[in-house]
Design a protein around this motif. Structure first.
Motif, PDB file in Angstrom:
ATOM      1  N   VAL A  69      -6.371 -21.557 -15.387  1.00 16.04           N
ATOM      2  CA  VAL A  69      -5.058 -21.390 -14.740  1.00 16.04           C
ATOM      3  C   VAL A  69      -4.532 -19.980 -14.979  1.00 16.04           C
ATOM      4  CG1 VAL A  69      -2.668 -22.193 -14.728  1.00 16.04           C
ATOM      5  CG2 VAL A  69      -4.531 -23.849 -14.932  1.00 16.04           C
ATOM      6  N   GLU A  70      -4.684 -19.506 -16.199  1.00 15.46           N
ATOM      7  CA  GLU A  70      -4.221 -18.150 -16.531  1.00 15.46           C
ATOM      8  C   GLU A  70      -5.018 -17.094 -15.762  1.00 15.46           C
ATOM      9  OE1 GLU A  70      -4.054 -15.148 -20.379  1.00 15.46           O
ATOM     10  OE2 GLU A  70      -4.291 -17.293 -20.717  1.00 15.46           O
ATOM     11  N   ALA A  71      -6.326 -17.265 -15.710  1.00 15.77           N
ATOM     12  CA  ALA A  71      -7.179 -16.305 -14.993  1.00 15.77           C
ATOM     13  C   ALA A  71      -6.851 -16.308 -13.504  1.00 15.77           C
ATOM     14  CB  ALA A  71      -8.645 -16.654 -15.218  1.00 15.77           C
ATOM     15  N   ASP A  72      -6.670 -17.499 -12.939  1.00 12.68           N
ATOM     16  CA  ASP A  72      -6.333 -17.628 -11.526  1.00 12.68           C
ATOM     17  C   ASP A  72      -4.980 -16.977 -11.234  1.00 12.68           C
ATOM     18  OD1 ASP A  72      -7.244 -18.473  -9.048  1.00 12.68           O
ATOM     19  OD2 ASP A  72      -6.080 -20.341  -9.131  1.00 12.68           O
ATOM     20  N   SER A  73      -4.037 -17.198 -12.119  1.00 15.11           N
ATOM     21  CA  SER A  73      -2.702 -16.609 -11.969  1.00 15.11           C
ATOM     22  C   SER A  73      -2.758 -15.082 -12.028  1.00 15.11           C
ATOM     23  CB  SER A  73      -1.782 -17.153 -13.060  1.00 15.11           C
ATOM     24  OG  SER A  73      -0.546 -16.500 -13.040  1.00 15.11           O
ATOM     25  N   THR A  74      -3.580 -14.572 -12.928  1.00 16.10           N
ATOM     26  CA  THR A  74      -3.722 -13.120 -13.062  1.00 16.10           C
ATOM     27  C   THR A  74      -4.286 -12.513 -11.774  1.00 16.10           C
ATOM     28  OG1 THR A  74      -4.080 -13.317 -15.441  1.00 16.10           O
ATOM     29  CG2 THR A  74      -4.842 -11.288 -14.394  1.00 16.10           C
ATOM     30  N   VAL A  75      -5.315 -13.130 -11.227  1.00 16.02           N
ATOM     31  CA  VAL A  75      -5.935 -12.623 -10.000  1.00 16.02           C
ATOM     32  C   VAL A  75      -4.943 -12.699  -8.834  1.00 16.02           C
ATOM     33  CG1 VAL A  75      -7.765 -13.012  -8.303  1.00 16.02           C
ATOM     34  CG2 VAL A  75      -8.293 -13.064 -10.735  1.00 16.02           C
ATOM     35  N   ASN A  76      -4.229 -13.809  -8.722  1.00 15.86           N
ATOM     36  CA  ASN A  76      -3.237 -13.946  -7.648  1.00 15.86           C
ATOM     37  C   ASN A  76      -2.129 -12.899  -7.786  1.00 15.86           C
ATOM     38  OD1 ASN A  76      -4.587 -16.078  -6.472  1.00 15.86           O
ATOM     39  ND2 ASN A  76      -3.427 -17.634  -7.579  1.00 15.86           N
ATOM     40  N   GLY A  77      -1.698 -12.639  -9.014  1.00 17.75           N
ATOM     41  CA  GLY A  77      -0.692 -11.608  -9.255  1.00 17.75           C
ATOM     42  C   GLY A  77      -1.185 -10.228  -8.855  1.00 17.75           C
ATOM     43  N   ARG A  78      -2.444  -9.946  -9.185  1.00 18.83           N
ATOM     44  CA  ARG A  78      -3.034  -8.658  -8.795  1.00 18.83           C
ATOM     45  C   ARG A  78      -3.070  -8.513  -7.284  1.00 18.83           C
ATOM     46  NH1 ARG A  78      -8.140  -9.036 -12.394  1.00 18.83           N
ATOM     47  NH2 ARG A  78      -7.277  -8.510 -14.421  1.00 18.83           N
ATOM     48  N   LEU A  79      -3.498  -9.572  -6.610  1.00 17.12           N
ATOM     49  CA  LEU A  79      -3.584  -9.526  -5.146  1.00 17.12           C
ATOM     50  C   LEU A  79      -2.216  -9.316  -4.518  1.00 17.12           C
ATOM     51  CD1 LEU A  79      -6.272 -12.248  -4.431  1.00 17.12           C
ATOM     52  CD2 LEU A  79      -6.425  -9.818  -3.899  1.00 17.12           C
ATOM     53  N   GLU A  80      -1.205  -9.953  -5.088  1.00 16.24           N
ATOM     54  CA  GLU A  80       0.163  -9.775  -4.568  1.00 16.24           C
ATOM     55  C   GLU A  80       0.621  -8.327  -4.761  1.00 16.24           C
ATOM     56  OE1 GLU A  80       4.629 -11.381  -5.627  1.00 16.24           O
ATOM     57  OE2 GLU A  80       2.934 -12.729  -5.955  1.00 16.24           O
ATOM     58  N   PHE A  81       0.374  -7.794  -5.959  1.00 13.95           N
ATOM     59  CA  PHE A  81       0.748  -6.408  -6.251  1.00 13.95           C
ATOM     60  C   PHE A  81       0.010  -5.439  -5.333  1.00 13.95           C
ATOM     61  CE2 PHE A  81      -0.185  -2.427  -8.477  1.00 13.95           C
ATOM     62  CZ  PHE A  81       1.095  -1.956  -8.677  1.00 13.95           C
ATOM     63  N   ILE A  82      -1.291  -5.645  -5.181  1.00 10.37           N
ATOM     64  CA  ILE A  82      -2.101  -4.767  -4.333  1.00 10.37           C
ATOM     65  C   ILE A  82      -1.598  -4.818  -2.891  1.00 10.37           C
ATOM     66  CG2 ILE A  82      -4.407  -4.463  -3.338  1.00 10.37           C
ATOM     67  CD1 ILE A  82      -5.527  -5.300  -6.120  1.00 10.37           C
ATOM     68  N   GLY A  83      -1.265  -6.009  -2.422  1.00  9.70           N
ATOM     69  CA  GLY A  83      -0.743  -6.148  -1.059  1.00  9.70           C
ATOM     70  C   GLY A  83       0.535  -5.356  -0.856  1.00  9.70           C
ATOM     71  N   LYS A  84       1.433  -5.415  -1.838  1.00  7.77           N
ATOM     72  CA  LYS A  84       2.692  -4.662  -1.748  1.00  7.77           C
ATOM     73  C   LYS A  84       2.429  -3.158  -1.779  1.00  7.77           C
ATOM     74  CE  LYS A  84       5.634  -8.236  -3.754  1.00  7.77           C
ATOM     75  NZ  LYS A  84       6.420  -8.651  -4.919  1.00  7.77           N
ATOM     76  N   GLU A  85       1.504  -2.730  -2.620  1.00 11.57           N
ATOM     77  CA  GLU A  85       1.176  -1.305  -2.712  1.00 11.57           C
ATOM     78  C   GLU A  85       0.545  -0.797  -1.413  1.00 11.57           C
ATOM     79  OE1 GLU A  85       1.570   1.327  -5.186  1.00 11.57           O
ATOM     80  OE2 GLU A  85       3.137  -0.156  -5.479  1.00 11.57           O
ATOM     81  N   ILE A  86      -0.305  -1.609  -0.816  1.00 14.92           N
ATOM     82  CA  ILE A  86      -0.924  -1.223   0.455  1.00 14.92           C
ATOM     83  C   ILE A  86       0.156  -1.069   1.528  1.00 14.92           C
ATOM     84  CG2 ILE A  86      -2.394  -2.049   2.343  1.00 14.92           C
ATOM     85  CD1 ILE A  86      -4.312  -3.133   0.191  1.00 14.92           C
ATOM     86  N   ALA A  87       1.086  -2.013   1.574  1.00 17.50           N
ATOM     87  CA  ALA A  87       2.171  -1.933   2.565  1.00 17.50           C
ATOM     88  C   ALA A  87       3.015  -0.679   2.338  1.00 17.50           C
ATOM     89  CB  ALA A  87       3.042  -3.181   2.487  1.00 17.50           C
ATOM     90  N   ARG A  88       3.294  -0.366   1.070  1.00 25.64           N
ATOM     91  CA  ARG A  88       4.078   0.831   0.739  1.00 25.64           C
ATOM     92  C   ARG A  88       3.340   2.093   1.168  1.00 25.64           C
ATOM     93  NH1 ARG A  88       4.194   4.698  -2.852  1.00 25.64           N
ATOM     94  NH2 ARG A  88       2.470   3.881  -4.062  1.00 25.64           N
ATOM     95  N   LEU A  89       2.037   2.138   0.885  1.00 26.08           N
ATOM     96  CA  LEU A  89       1.245   3.310   1.257  1.00 26.08           C
ATOM     97  C   LEU A  89       1.118   3.449   2.768  1.00 26.08           C
ATOM     98  CD1 LEU A  89      -1.571   3.330  -1.433  1.00 26.08           C
ATOM     99  CD2 LEU A  89       0.101   5.124  -1.017  1.00 26.08           C
ATOM    100  N   GLU A  90       0.994   2.335   3.473  1.00 23.27           N
ATOM    101  CA  GLU A  90       0.910   2.407   4.933  1.00 23.27           C
ATOM    102  C   GLU A  90       2.190   2.993   5.520  1.00 23.27           C
ATOM    103  OE1 GLU A  90      -0.158  -1.579   6.097  1.00 23.27           O
ATOM    104  OE2 GLU A  90      -2.298  -1.138   5.919  1.00 23.27           O
ATOM    105  N   GLN A  91       3.339   2.606   4.955  1.00 20.09           N
ATOM    106  CA  GLN A  91       4.612   3.171   5.416  1.00 20.09           C
ATOM    107  C   GLN A  91       4.674   4.657   5.091  1.00 20.09           C
ATOM    108  OE1 GLN A  91       6.999   1.656   7.343  1.00 20.09           O
ATOM    109  NE2 GLN A  91       7.677   3.770   7.499  1.00 20.09           N
ATOM    110  N   ASN A  92       4.206   5.020   3.902  1.00 18.31           N
ATOM    111  CA  ASN A  92       4.172   6.425   3.500  1.00 18.31           C
ATOM    112  C   ASN A  92       3.273   7.222   4.444  1.00 18.31           C
ATOM    113  OD1 ASN A  92       4.532   8.759   1.978  1.00 18.31           O
ATOM    114  ND2 ASN A  92       2.917   8.235   0.535  1.00 18.31           N
ATOM    115  N   ILE A  93       2.128   6.665   4.802  1.00 19.33           N
ATOM    116  CA  ILE A  93       1.203   7.340   5.717  1.00 19.33           C
ATOM    117  C   ILE A  93       1.877   7.560   7.071  1.00 19.33           C
ATOM    118  CG2 ILE A  93      -0.924   6.999   7.060  1.00 19.33           C
ATOM    119  CD1 ILE A  93      -2.099   5.666   4.476  1.00 19.33           C
ATOM    120  N   LYS A  94       2.555   6.544   7.579  1.00 19.91           N
ATOM    121  CA  LYS A  94       3.258   6.678   8.861  1.00 19.91           C
ATOM    122  C   LYS A  94       4.329   7.766   8.781  1.00 19.91           C
ATOM    123  CE  LYS A  94       2.611   1.914  10.326  1.00 19.91           C
ATOM    124  NZ  LYS A  94       3.241   0.604  10.516  1.00 19.91           N
ATOM    125  N   ASP A  95       5.084   7.777   7.681  1.00 14.82           N
ATOM    126  CA  ASP A  95       6.141   8.780   7.512  1.00 14.82           C
ATOM    127  C   ASP A  95       5.559  10.196   7.482  1.00 14.82           C
ATOM    128  OD1 ASP A  95       7.956   6.699   7.381  1.00 14.82           O
ATOM    129  OD2 ASP A  95       8.194   6.791   5.191  1.00 14.82           O
TER     130      ASP A  95
END
Length: 128
Positions: free
Chosen positions: A69-95
């Protein structure tokens, strides 16, 4: 004329800096995409595991037992963080792309004004 050259030089430097910023953002996004792919692979492997199977986490040179459960939670948290960072970078790229186009327009405008001024000066010289 020296003012025009200085202005063009400054605009050119600004344009190059924006290109560098864009390239860095694209590189960062590519790294995040690779991390996302890796974590999705881990997530798929976790989904295949039975509840009683053991998961080990590499911490330095040692493999430590970890709760599923802890390992699964860690991976899901990473994926959520990575998704947010990708969205932020995509906006930065557009700007940055918008800024590049604006800077490119400024350069073209200054160059055409300089050419018109040079043509006008040449015509004045011919008349004199």
């Amino acid at each position: 004329m020296a003012d025009v050259q200085a202005r063009l030089q400054q605009l050119s430097e600004d344009y190059q800096n924006l290109q560098k910023e864009l390239q860095e953002a694209v590189d960062s996004r590519q790294k995040l995409e690779a991390q996302k792919t890796e974590n999705i692979g881990v997530q798929k492997e976790f989904a295949k595991l039975k509840e009683d199977e053991t998961i080990y986490k590499l911490i330095g040179p040692v493999l430590m037992k970890q709760d599923k459960v802890e390992a699964d939670s860690t991976v899901n948290g990473r994926l959520e963080f990575i998704g947010k960072e990708i969205a932020r970078l995509e906006q930065n790229i557009k700007d940055v792309q918008v800024k590049l186009e604006k800077k490119k327009g400024e350069i073209i405008q200054v160059q055409s004004a300089a050419q018109q001024a040079a043509a006008g000066a040449q015509q004045q010289a011919v008349k004199a």
